[in-house]
Design a protein around this motif. Structure first.
Motif, PDB file in Angstrom:
ATOM      1  N   PHE A   7       0.635  -1.574  -0.033  1.00 25.52           N
ATOM      2  CA  PHE A   7       0.084  -0.182  -0.634  1.00 25.52           C
ATOM      3  C   PHE A   7       1.122   1.340   0.189  1.00 25.52           C
ATOM      4  CE2 PHE A   7      -2.419  -3.542   2.240  1.00 25.52           C
ATOM      5  CZ  PHE A   7      -3.805  -3.535   1.240  1.00 25.52           C
ATOM      6  N   ARG A   8       0.579   1.805  -0.486  1.00 23.64           N
ATOM      7  CA  ARG A   8       0.839   3.420  -0.679  1.00 23.64           C
ATOM      8  C   ARG A   8       0.118   4.399   0.094  1.00 23.64           C
ATOM      9  NH1 ARG A   8       5.639   1.159  -1.424  1.00 23.64           N
ATOM     10  NH2 ARG A   8       6.601   0.592  -3.835  1.00 23.64           N
ATOM     11  N   PHE A   9       0.604   4.759   1.997  1.00 21.32           N
ATOM     12  CA  PHE A   9      -0.991   6.228   2.570  1.00 21.32           C
ATOM     13  C   PHE A   9       0.170   7.422   1.830  1.00 21.32           C
ATOM     14  CE2 PHE A   9      -2.088   2.096   4.158  1.00 21.32           C
ATOM     15  CZ  PHE A   9      -3.668   1.702   3.443  1.00 21.32           C
ATOM     16  N   PRO A  10      -0.570   7.979   1.358  1.00 23.76           N
ATOM     17  CA  PRO A  10      -0.012   9.304   1.891  1.00 23.76           C
ATOM     18  C   PRO A  10      -0.384   9.686   3.175  1.00 23.76           C
ATOM     19  CG  PRO A  10      -1.870   9.678   0.828  1.00 23.76           C
ATOM     20  CD  PRO A  10      -1.618   8.414   1.186  1.00 23.76           C
ATOM     21  N   GLY A  11       0.570  11.014   3.275  1.00 26.46           N
ATOM     22  CA  GLY A  11       0.093  11.798   4.710  1.00 26.46           C
ATOM     23  C   GLY A  11       1.622  12.003   5.226  1.00 26.46           C
ATOM     24  N   PRO A  12       1.224  12.436   6.613  1.00 29.79           N
ATOM     25  CA  PRO A  12       2.017  12.715   8.011  1.00 29.79           C
ATOM     26  C   PRO A  12       1.891  10.868   8.891  1.00 29.79           C
ATOM     27  CG  PRO A  12       0.048  13.460   8.234  1.00 29.79           C
ATOM     28  CD  PRO A  12       0.001  13.931   6.211  1.00 29.79           C
ATOM     29  N   ARG A  13       2.639  10.939   9.583  1.00 28.82           N
ATOM     30  CA  ARG A  13       2.984   9.844  10.024  1.00 28.82           C
ATOM     31  C   ARG A  13       1.484   8.675  10.954  1.00 28.82           C
ATOM     32  NH1 ARG A  13       6.949   7.022  12.450  1.00 28.82           N
ATOM     33  NH2 ARG A  13       6.695   6.589  14.612  1.00 28.82           N
ATOM     34  N   GLU A  14       0.801  10.339  11.523  1.00 27.25           N
ATOM     35  CA  GLU A  14       0.265   9.567  12.122  1.00 27.25           C
ATOM     36  C   GLU A  14      -0.936   8.755  11.256  1.00 27.25           C
ATOM     37  OE1 GLU A  14      -0.519   8.479  14.962  1.00 27.25           O
ATOM     38  OE2 GLU A  14       1.175   8.448  15.588  1.00 27.25           O
TER      39      GLU A  14
END
Length: 186
Positions: free
Chosen positions: A150-157
């Motif tokens: 998976f390639r989940f974008p965004g900051p760490r949380e």
């Protein structure tokens, strides 16, 4: 006044709690249990499951194996696999899920299901994998399977939250398929 061209984005009103409630309900209905092995989610899957009233009837516990050696020592993830591929890999997620079943065994019986999460939440890449790369494993008595990358974008949380949602959704899908019925909502 000029007309504004609004673009609406379809969104689900389903929450993480809704998904976890479905998982616990399906497990309880089948008299089955789940154990969890987490890396990047750091206990978030376990926290989400235990937020559901009645979770103790189905949730056994889990391992947060943030450090690579713990994946080998506590979950029996292959040292050769880790040396060859690194810890951000589909086979590692599947072995973590299998390890979760066994790590939560008692009275001679492993948990019915296991979840394994491994990936890169950030801020830096790991094992040559960019931030947001995630693999999820699900194990049952019939075997194990992994999904990703998976390639989940965004900051760490956001990466961690997306991983928890996807892991519990994958388990819910497996439970629903195994029961041969439609998804339940408690």
């Amino acid at each position: 006044m000029a007309a504004v061209d609004l673009q609406y984005i379809d969104r689900s009103t389903e929450t993480l709690f809704d998904i976890a409630t479905d998982v616990i309900s399906l497990l309880r209905s089948a008299n089955e249990t789940v154990g969890v092995a987490e890396s990047l989610t750091g206990g978030g899957v376990m926290e989400t499951l235990t937020s559901v009233p009645g979770a103790s009837a189905a949730f056994r516990g889990g391992v947060v194996s943030y450090a690579t050696p713990l994946k080998q020592l506590l979950l029996n993830v292959s040292a050769e696999l880790i040396a060859r591929e690194g810890v951000i890999h589909a086979d590692v997620a599947a072995q973590m899920a299998e390890g979760a079943r066994n790590a939560t065994a008692f009275d001679g019986s492993p948990a019915t299901w296991g979840i394994g999460t491994t990936g890169v939440a950030g801020p830096d890449s790991q094992d040559g994998k960019p931030v947001g790369t995630v693999f999820i494993g699900i194990a049952s008595p019939e075997g194990s399977r992994a999904w990703g990358p998976f390639r989940f974008p965004g900051p760490r949380e956001r990466v961690r939250e997306a991983t928890i949602i996807e892991a519990l959704s994958k388990l819910r899908d497996a439970l629903t398929a195994r029961s041969g019925g439609d998804q339940t909502t408690a």
